[in-house]
Scaffold this active site. Structure first.
Site, PDB file in Angstrom:
ATOM      1  N   HIS A   1      -5.412   3.453  -1.501  1.00 29.92           N
ATOM      2  CA  HIS A   1      -6.682   3.698  -0.814  1.00 29.92           C
ATOM      3  C   HIS A   1      -7.104   5.130  -1.123  1.00 29.92           C
ATOM      4  O   HIS A   1      -6.433   6.079  -0.722  1.00 29.92           O
ATOM      5  CB  HIS A   1      -6.468   3.504   0.698  1.00 29.92           C
ATOM      6  CG  HIS A   1      -7.726   3.509   1.494  1.00 29.92           C
ATOM      7  ND1 HIS A   1      -7.836   2.875   2.703  1.00 29.92           N
ATOM      8  CD2 HIS A   1      -8.945   4.066   1.266  1.00 29.92           C
ATOM      9  CE1 HIS A   1      -9.064   3.039   3.173  1.00 29.92           C
ATOM     10  NE2 HIS A   1      -9.744   3.771   2.325  1.00 29.92           N
TER      11      HIS A   1
ATOM     12  N   HIS B   1      -3.724  -4.745   7.643  1.00 33.85           N
ATOM     13  CA  HIS B   1      -3.867  -3.613   8.548  1.00 33.85           C
ATOM     14  C   HIS B   1      -3.062  -3.809   9.814  1.00 33.85           C
ATOM     15  O   HIS B   1      -3.301  -4.744  10.567  1.00 33.85           O
ATOM     16  CB  HIS B   1      -5.328  -3.286   8.895  1.00 33.85           C
ATOM     17  CG  HIS B   1      -5.506  -1.804   8.996  1.00 33.85           C
ATOM     18  ND1 HIS B   1      -5.132  -1.098  10.095  1.00 33.85           N
ATOM     19  CD2 HIS B   1      -5.929  -0.899   8.086  1.00 33.85           C
ATOM     20  CE1 HIS B   1      -5.337   0.186   9.867  1.00 33.85           C
ATOM     21  NE2 HIS B   1      -5.821   0.340   8.650  1.00 33.85           N
TER      22      HIS B   1
ATOM     23  N   ASN C   1       0.857  -1.188   0.000  1.00 32.68           N
ATOM     24  CA  ASN C   1       0.000   0.000   0.000  1.00 32.68           C
ATOM     25  C   ASN C   1       0.898   1.245   0.000  1.00 32.68           C
ATOM     26  O   ASN C   1       1.679   1.450   0.933  1.00 32.68           O
ATOM     27  CB  ASN C   1      -0.883  -0.068   1.250  1.00 32.68           C
ATOM     28  CG  ASN C   1      -1.818   1.103   1.346  1.00 32.68           C
ATOM     29  OD1 ASN C   1      -1.388   2.228   1.138  1.00 32.68           O
ATOM     30  ND2 ASN C   1      -3.063   0.872   1.650  1.00 32.68           N
TER      31      ASN C   1
ATOM     32  N   HIS D   1       1.159   6.114   1.894  1.00 39.15           N
ATOM     33  CA  HIS D   1       1.936   7.035   2.729  1.00 39.15           C
ATOM     34  C   HIS D   1       3.109   7.679   1.998  1.00 39.15           C
ATOM     35  O   HIS D   1       3.742   8.604   2.532  1.00 39.15           O
ATOM     36  CB  HIS D   1       2.313   6.365   4.053  1.00 39.15           C
ATOM     37  CG  HIS D   1       1.078   6.043   4.841  1.00 39.15           C
ATOM     38  ND1 HIS D   1       0.206   7.025   5.267  1.00 39.15           N
ATOM     39  CD2 HIS D   1       0.507   4.864   5.176  1.00 39.15           C
ATOM     40  CE1 HIS D   1      -0.827   6.463   5.871  1.00 39.15           C
ATOM     41  NE2 HIS D   1      -0.664   5.155   5.836  1.00 39.15           N
TER      42      HIS D   1
ATOM     43  N   ARG E   1      -6.862  12.704   1.374  1.00 39.28           N
ATOM     44  CA  ARG E   1      -5.750  13.240   2.177  1.00 39.28           C
ATOM     45  C   ARG E   1      -4.385  12.677   1.783  1.00 39.28           C
ATOM     46  O   ARG E   1      -3.367  13.222   2.159  1.00 39.28           O
ATOM     47  CB  ARG E   1      -6.010  13.087   3.667  1.00 39.28           C
ATOM     48  CG  ARG E   1      -6.079  11.674   4.180  1.00 39.28           C
ATOM     49  CD  ARG E   1      -6.275  11.734   5.695  1.00 39.28           C
ATOM     50  NE  ARG E   1      -6.442  10.447   6.287  1.00 39.28           N
ATOM     51  CZ  ARG E   1      -7.611   9.896   6.558  1.00 39.28           C
ATOM     52  NH1 ARG E   1      -8.721  10.536   6.252  1.00 39.28           N
ATOM     53  NH2 ARG E   1      -7.683   8.718   7.129  1.00 39.28           N
TER      54      ARG E   1
ATOM     55  N   GLU F   1      -8.541   0.301  -2.614  1.00 38.68           N
ATOM     56  CA  GLU F   1      -9.350   0.241  -1.392  1.00 38.68           C
ATOM     57  C   GLU F   1     -10.244   1.467  -1.391  1.00 38.68           C
ATOM     58  O   GLU F   1      -9.766   2.594  -1.596  1.00 38.68           O
ATOM     59  CB  GLU F   1      -8.450   0.261  -0.154  1.00 38.68           C
ATOM     60  CG  GLU F   1      -7.532  -0.946  -0.064  1.00 38.68           C
ATOM     61  CD  GLU F   1      -6.477  -0.803   1.017  1.00 38.68           C
ATOM     62  OE1 GLU F   1      -5.845  -1.819   1.331  1.00 38.68           O
ATOM     63  OE2 GLU F   1      -6.265   0.320   1.517  1.00 38.68           O
TER      64      GLU F   1
ATOM     65  N   GLU G   1     -10.874  -9.674   2.871  1.00 46.06           N
ATOM     66  CA  GLU G   1      -9.614  -9.265   3.493  1.00 46.06           C
ATOM     67  C   GLU G   1      -9.874  -9.227   4.987  1.00 46.06           C
ATOM     68  O   GLU G   1     -10.706  -8.438   5.462  1.00 46.06           O
ATOM     69  CB  GLU G   1      -9.143  -7.891   2.991  1.00 46.06           C
ATOM     70  CG  GLU G   1      -7.850  -7.477   3.721  1.00 46.06           C
ATOM     71  CD  GLU G   1      -7.138  -6.291   3.108  1.00 46.06           C
ATOM     72  OE1 GLU G   1      -7.332  -6.003   1.901  1.00 46.06           O
ATOM     73  OE2 GLU G   1      -6.370  -5.639   3.851  1.00 46.06           O
TER      74      GLU G   1
ATOM     75  N   THR H   1      -8.244   3.191   8.840  1.00 46.81           N
ATOM     76  CA  THR H   1      -9.409   2.301   8.907  1.00 46.81           C
ATOM     77  C   THR H   1      -9.410   1.565  10.247  1.00 46.81           C
ATOM     78  O   THR H   1      -8.378   1.060  10.674  1.00 46.81           O
ATOM     79  CB  THR H   1      -9.342   1.274   7.748  1.00 46.81           C
ATOM     80  OG1 THR H   1      -9.002   1.980   6.566  1.00 46.81           O
ATOM     81  CG2 THR H   1     -10.667   0.556   7.568  1.00 46.81           C
TER      82      THR H   1
ATOM     83  N   ARG I   1      -9.417   7.927  -0.290  1.00 44.13           N
ATOM     84  CA  ARG I   1     -10.334   8.323   0.791  1.00 44.13           C
ATOM     85  C   ARG I   1     -11.175   9.518   0.353  1.00 44.13           C
ATOM     86  O   ARG I   1     -10.760  10.283  -0.516  1.00 44.13           O
ATOM     87  CB  ARG I   1      -9.546   8.664   2.057  1.00 44.13           C
ATOM     88  CG  ARG I   1      -8.843   7.453   2.629  1.00 44.13           C
ATOM     89  CD  ARG I   1      -8.095   7.796   3.908  1.00 44.13           C
ATOM     90  NE  ARG I   1      -7.383   6.640   4.438  1.00 44.13           N
ATOM     91  CZ  ARG I   1      -7.909   5.754   5.274  1.00 44.13           C
ATOM     92  NH1 ARG I   1      -9.145   5.897   5.705  1.00 44.13           N
ATOM     93  NH2 ARG I   1      -7.194   4.745   5.702  1.00 44.13           N
TER      94      ARG I   1
HETATM   95  N1  PXP Z   1      -5.900  -3.192   4.157  1.00 43.87           N
HETATM   96  C1  PXP Z   1      -6.886  -2.258   4.209  1.00 43.87           C
HETATM   97  C2  PXP Z   1      -8.271  -2.671   3.851  1.00 43.87           C
HETATM   98  C3  PXP Z   1      -6.608  -0.923   4.534  1.00 43.87           C
HETATM   99  O1  PXP Z   1      -7.597  -0.011   4.582  1.00 43.87           O
HETATM  100  C4  PXP Z   1      -5.264  -0.553   4.801  1.00 43.87           C
HETATM  101  C5  PXP Z   1      -4.934   0.881   5.087  1.00 43.87           C
HETATM  102  O2  PXP Z   1      -5.269   1.680   4.036  1.00 43.87           O
HETATM  103  C6  PXP Z   1      -4.272  -1.552   4.748  1.00 43.87           C
HETATM  104  C7  PXP Z   1      -4.625  -2.865   4.446  1.00 43.87           C
HETATM  105  C8  PXP Z   1      -2.836  -1.262   5.060  1.00 43.87           C
HETATM  106  O3  PXP Z   1      -2.714  -1.056   6.433  1.00 43.87           O
HETATM  107  P1  PXP Z   1      -1.296  -0.623   7.053  1.00 43.87           P
HETATM  108  O4  PXP Z   1      -0.950   0.684   6.423  1.00 43.87           O
HETATM  109  O5  PXP Z   1      -1.556  -0.548   8.522  1.00 43.87           O
HETATM  110  O6  PXP Z   1      -0.317  -1.705   6.689  1.00 43.87           O
END
Ligand code: PXP
Length: 239
Positions: free
Chosen positions: A45, A193, A9, A12, A51, A72, A153, A103, A47
């Site tokens: 993701h 997550h 992901n 960031h 952001r 996402e 997931e 999330t 949003r």
């Molecule tokens: N899976 C989902 C469904 C998420 O919403 C997120 C965060 O956007 C992640 C995985 C990744 O989570 P993390 O950044 O804590 O690894």
């Protein structure tokens, strides 16, 4: 060697860029590095407040990088339209709340079943694989299956928070049982997550785990060791 794949992901990277509202660091460049370093899928993701990731980032990655793109998004009409426009390979429907930092927990499927089912149908018809972000609870897995999801997931928030605490074994067991049920129902199996270089190993060992989707820990580590190293270390951690 296990067959579990790594979704990275890259939100960031965009969070950092938004610190200056500038062009860099560019998620497109990040996607390229991730794919060269062992990442199997690019996760973004989008949003409602944009952001970090923006619509243009999704368009950029889709148009310029040959990869599996996993979006996402909340189960809203706005996001449905965007998915149909950019055609990611897969979508994960997630809950979203106004004031959340990230999330928290899985979808409340019962409360929102009609709309989620409708969106699932539309995206599936368009050839997009649909997963639901759910808590590792048997009733949610069964409901996801009944509502037409291709995959679940499993939300690993609580498991991640339990690391090193008394309830860690119980949380891992919950995920293992949920995973077993998902496979019984022939659902694709993802988890994510809060996963990091330490807590990821027991999840990678779960039979039938298809994808682990990880963001924050990898991008955080990348600040010190570089994205290439951070991704390849995570790839090693799940094999
Ligand atoms: N899976 C989902 C469904 C998420 O919403 C997120 C965060 O956007 C992640 C995985 C990744 O989570 P993390 O950044 O804590 O690894």
């Amino acid at each position: 060697m296990r067959n579990v794949k790594l979704g990275i992901n890259i939100d960031h990277i965009a969070t950092l860029r938004e610190g200056r509202k500038d062009k860099n660091p560019d998620p497109l460049e990040a996607a390229r590095v991730v794919l060269k370093s062992g990442g199997d899928m690019i996760v973004m993701h989008l949003r409602h407040d944009r952001r970090h990731i923006k619509d243009a980032d999704i368009a950029n990655v889709r148009e310029n990088v040959k990869c599996l793109l996993h979006l996402e998004m909340a189960a809203t009409k706005e996001m449905e339209k965007i998915a149909l426009k950019y055609r990611p390979d897969s979508v994960c429907l997630v809950p979203e709340f106004e004031d959340e930092v990230t999330t928290r927990g899985g979808l409340k499927l019962k409360a929102n079943s009609a709309e989620i089912k409708r969106i699932t149908k539309t995206l599936s018809k368009a050839g997009i694989e649909v997963s639901y972000f759910v808590d590792p609870e048997p009733q949610d897995i069964r409901m996801a299956h009944n509502m037409g999801a291709d995959a679940v997931e499993l939300c690993t928030n609580v498991y991640a928070e339990s690391w090193g605490k008394k309830f860690q074994a119980g949380e891992l067991e919950k995920i293992q049982l949920a995973a077993y049920l998902a496979k019984e129902l022939e659902l694709g199996l993802h988890a994510g997550h809060g996963l990091d270089y330490y807590n990821v190993a027991p999840l990678a060992k779960i039979e039938g785990m298809d994808y682990l989707n990880i963001g924050f820990s990898v991008i955080s580590r990348a600040v010190f060791v570089g994205l290439k190293t951070a991704v390849s270390e995570m790839k090693r951690a799940i094999q």
